[in-house]
Motif scaffolding. Sequence first.
Motif, short mmCIF file in Angstrom:
data_model
loop_
_atom_site.label_atom_id
_atom_site.label_comp_id
_atom_site.label_asym_id
_atom_site.label_seq_id
_atom_site.Cartn_x
_atom_site.Cartn_y
_atom_site.Cartn_z
N UNK A 137 6.58 -2.31 2.02
CA UNK A 137 6.10 -2.40 0.65
C UNK A 137 4.60 -2.62 0.67
N UNK A 138 3.95 -2.36 -0.45
CA UNK A 138 2.53 -2.64 -0.58
C UNK A 138 2.36 -3.97 -1.30
N UNK A 139 1.55 -4.83 -0.70
CA UNK A 139 1.28 -6.17 -1.25
C UNK A 139 -0.21 -6.28 -1.49
N UNK A 140 -0.62 -6.14 -2.73
CA UNK A 140 -2.04 -6.08 -3.02
C UNK A 140 -2.64 -4.87 -2.34
N UNK A 141 -3.69 -5.10 -1.55
CA UNK A 141 -4.33 -4.01 -0.82
C UNK A 141 -3.72 -3.82 0.56
N UNK A 142 -2.70 -4.61 0.90
CA UNK A 142 -2.15 -4.63 2.25
C UNK A 142 -0.80 -3.91 2.33
N UNK A 143 -0.27 -3.83 3.55
CA UNK A 143 1.04 -3.24 3.81
C UNK A 143 1.92 -4.33 4.41
N UNK A 144 3.07 -4.54 3.82
CA UNK A 144 3.99 -5.58 4.29
C UNK A 144 5.26 -4.95 4.82
N UNK A 145 5.78 -5.50 5.93
CA UNK A 145 7.04 -5.01 6.48
C UNK A 145 8.01 -6.17 6.61
N UNK A 146 9.23 -5.97 6.19
CA UNK A 146 10.28 -6.96 6.41
C UNK A 146 11.31 -6.37 7.36
#
Length: 346
Positions: A137-146
């Motif tokens: 997913x995109x979190x703000x300007x970043x990329x998050x992985x779960x």
Amino acid sequence: MKIYPCTVTLLTLALAGCGGGGGSSSSTPAPGTPAVSDAQKNYESVALSSNGGLHYLTGRLGFTTSSSGALSISSGSYFYTDDSSIPQSAANGAQTVSVAFSTAAKTLALPALSGNTRIVVNGTVYVQAFPNQPQVTYSGANVQEVYLATDGKTVVRTFLGTSYSTTALSGLISSSPAELFTGSMLGLITNTINGNSLYNQQASWQSGAAYLKVVRQYVGDTLFVGDCGGTATTGPNVSPCSTTVATVEGLFPRVSTADGVTYQIGDGQIVTLAGVRAWVATAPVQNTAIPQYRVFYQSNGAVYSGTLIKNGTPLQIPALGSAAAQNFYIFLNNAALQSVKSAVNF
């Protein structure tokens, strides 16, 4: 026999295909077009399946030489990639990463790959799924992985990217940026064995070749657990350190068979961690690329052993040929991978 071991643990390998990034937001998009940051654009320029996906090199090469000086590669050697991609932009919603493995050397088969990473979540031990299929997913300007457990729903760990940058590759492979060889397993093929090169040093990068440099960190405290007794196990039922001691206080002093250290109760503090009552060492475990801390925790009348990676800890791996840790990962795009496959001599 000369051995040139260069390995990446499965823990590290499990990170391939996981994105991270940061940076300023892109210019205002057209109406109806989801906004993405510059870092997210860099991620998508490689990670999208339509762009060929991400390719993370892993290798271990050993060689033998005959009395005449003839070179042969040793049994058990491998040189392969963890290949991953997302079907569309995560600006459109969470994307499941597709993961596969492929050899990067025509003469070498894939090694036997398996996963048994076990993590405590809310007091329960879960096994992380393998092969990993993180959700991006995109979190703000970043990329998050779960990352999910084998049940397909429990989140066992989360990463957040803080930097993504791309570097175009052209000209001779041998003239590539130094960080590509020292910061990834591509450096394996730069070894010269008895005067024999492991790749065609006149080979050039294909058009469009590039690599992606990624910096990421853990989100949330993450408690890994492993066998403490003499019985090796797989799955969520790990071997305890003691079934006669019900609380962590009664375990000390304790010699950790995992790191050879004798721990006293005063070497740490007792906290609530991942839903369990746990003792956490004050000093980190020695000789680990990612800072982690010895843990003993109590559950169901027994005491178990684990390690804690704290919230915000950067993902790090040993730099190739060095004991120093580096805080970035390098992924090849598809054109770069095909260039490497064409150039290797084994």
